[in-house]
Scaffold this active site. Structure first.
Site, PDB file in Angstrom:
ATOM      1  N   SER A   1       0.810  -1.151   0.031  1.00 33.57           N
ATOM      2  CA  SER A   1      -0.056   0.019  -0.024  1.00 33.57           C
ATOM      3  C   SER A   1       0.883   1.389   0.089  1.00 33.57           C
ATOM      4  CB  SER A   1      -1.046  -0.189   1.306  1.00 33.57           C
ATOM      5  OG  SER A   1      -0.139   0.260   2.584  1.00 33.57           O
TER       6      SER A   1
ATOM      7  N   HIS B   1      -8.882  -3.454   9.735  1.00 37.72           N
ATOM      8  CA  HIS B   1      -7.672  -3.645   9.331  1.00 37.72           C
ATOM      9  C   HIS B   1      -6.747  -3.846  10.511  1.00 37.72           C
ATOM     10  CE1 HIS B   1      -8.744  -0.987   5.929  1.00 37.72           C
ATOM     11  NE2 HIS B   1      -8.094  -1.896   5.241  1.00 37.72           N
TER      12      HIS B   1
ATOM     13  N   ASP C   1      -8.318   4.709  -2.856  1.00 41.08           N
ATOM     14  CA  ASP C   1      -9.158   4.765  -1.765  1.00 41.08           C
ATOM     15  C   ASP C   1      -9.467   6.097  -1.600  1.00 41.08           C
ATOM     16  OD1 ASP C   1     -10.344   4.546   0.424  1.00 41.08           O
ATOM     17  OD2 ASP C   1      -8.722   3.577   1.562  1.00 41.08           O
TER      18      ASP C   1
ATOM     19  N   ASP D   1      -2.162  -1.617  -3.145  1.00 37.37           N
ATOM     20  CA  ASP D   1      -3.249  -1.643  -2.021  1.00 37.37           C
ATOM     21  C   ASP D   1      -3.545  -0.006  -1.679  1.00 37.37           C
ATOM     22  OD1 ASP D   1      -5.347  -3.094  -0.759  1.00 37.37           O
ATOM     23  OD2 ASP D   1      -4.337  -2.986   1.010  1.00 37.37           O
TER      24      ASP D   1
END
Length: 306
Positions: free
Chosen positions: A55, A190, A113, A91
């Protein structure tokens, strides 16, 4: 880079084939470049499809770039003779520039995101990323709703709020963005469940599935009971097809090294072979266990028709 290797798939192709054969694919985050090797090795030995991810936050936390991560991924793909279906995925990412860097480095899938934005803005941002990524032959995952975090430091996102995905908004979001996969908020979080426990809202998940046909993604797979994962995968009409697993890998790696705190990637790379070996073995075993107990994707690579 082996960008034309027949087993290197976009996320769209990977998840479409997984749905066709009735399995989910694990998206594993090595975080350190030396840890890519045992993740790939575990999938190869289990004959399982695999997604390798990192990510935007992890780039900063571990001081590694998209180009560095991709270079090691492709080298390991070649040197280990990996033949199972594989996707290289970026990610949680909020910055378009990071997405462009990853695409240039050879990532075959990216995640934008913008879930912290109002719906209209999330749609607009995601649509722009989809247009760019699709023009470069790359798939896009996005998130609707917000997935919270457990009592854990090493997670992919710093957002600790949680807002479950609205099924009707999911339909509109997918229709207006053209996204290839949708990460949904249905109760997982998470990190590792030290305080907050996962309680998957299966009714909501089924309602989202009824409203949209794109593959669904479950973030926060670390620590969720295998029975719940299997139920989420095999919901009538189709459940989740991509399951993210990150924290469990790093916890296994660090525990085997006798460490508690994460290190920078350069420090990990500098470890002597005999120092790092126990950690790499622990990661390989963890990925193997997840493939067999969570995903039950072992032996399914042959069904992908590559």
């Amino acid at each position: 880079m082996l960008t034309k290797a027949p087993n290197l798939l976009t996320l769209q192709t990977m998840l479409a084939r997984a749905r066709a054969v009735g399995c989910a694919v694990g998206s594993f985050a090595p975080r350190y470049t030396p840890v890519i090797a045992p993740v790939l090795r575990a999938a190869q030995r289990a004959a399982s499809p695999l997604i390798v991810q990192i990510s935007q936050n992890e780039f900063g936390w571990y001081d590694v770039t998209a180009a560095e991560f991709a270079a090691v991924f492709f080298e390991q793909l070649r040197s280990q003779g990996i033949s199972v279906p594989v996707t290289l995925h970026l990610d949680h990412t909020r910055d378009f520039a990071v997405i462009k860097d990853a695409i240039a480095a050879g990532f075959t899938s990216v995640m934008i995101d913008a879930s912290d934005k109002p719906l209209e803005e999330n749609i607009a941002i995601t649509r722009e990323v989809v247009a760019y990524a699709h023009a470069h032959g790359v798939s896009v995952e996005a998130e609707l709703g917000r997935i919270g975090k457990a009592d854990q430091e090493n997670i992919e996102t710093e957002d600790d709020t949680e807002l479950y995905t609205d099924p009707r908004e999911a339909r509109r979001f997918v229709d207006e963005t053209g996204v290839d996969a949708l990460a949904v908020s249905v109760g997982t979080v998470h990190g590792v469940y030290k305080v907050k426990q996962a309680r998957i809202d299966f009714e909501r998940l089924a309602a989202i599935r009824a409203e949209t046909s794109v593959p669904l993604v479950l973030h926060g797979g670390s620590g969720v009971p295998p029975a719940d994962i299997q139920r989420a995968i095999h919901l009538p009409g189709g459940g989740v097809t991509k399951i993210n697993i990150a924290t469990d890998l790093e916890n296994a790696f660090l525990a085997a090294l006798g460490r508690e705190k994460r290190m920078l990637n350069a420090e990990c790379v500098a470890l002597a072979p005999d120092e790092i070996a126990p950690g790499l073995d622990a990661v390989q075993q963890t990925v193997t266990d997840k493939i067999k107990t969570f995903l039950q994707s072992d032996g399914r690579a042959q069904d992908f028709g590559l």
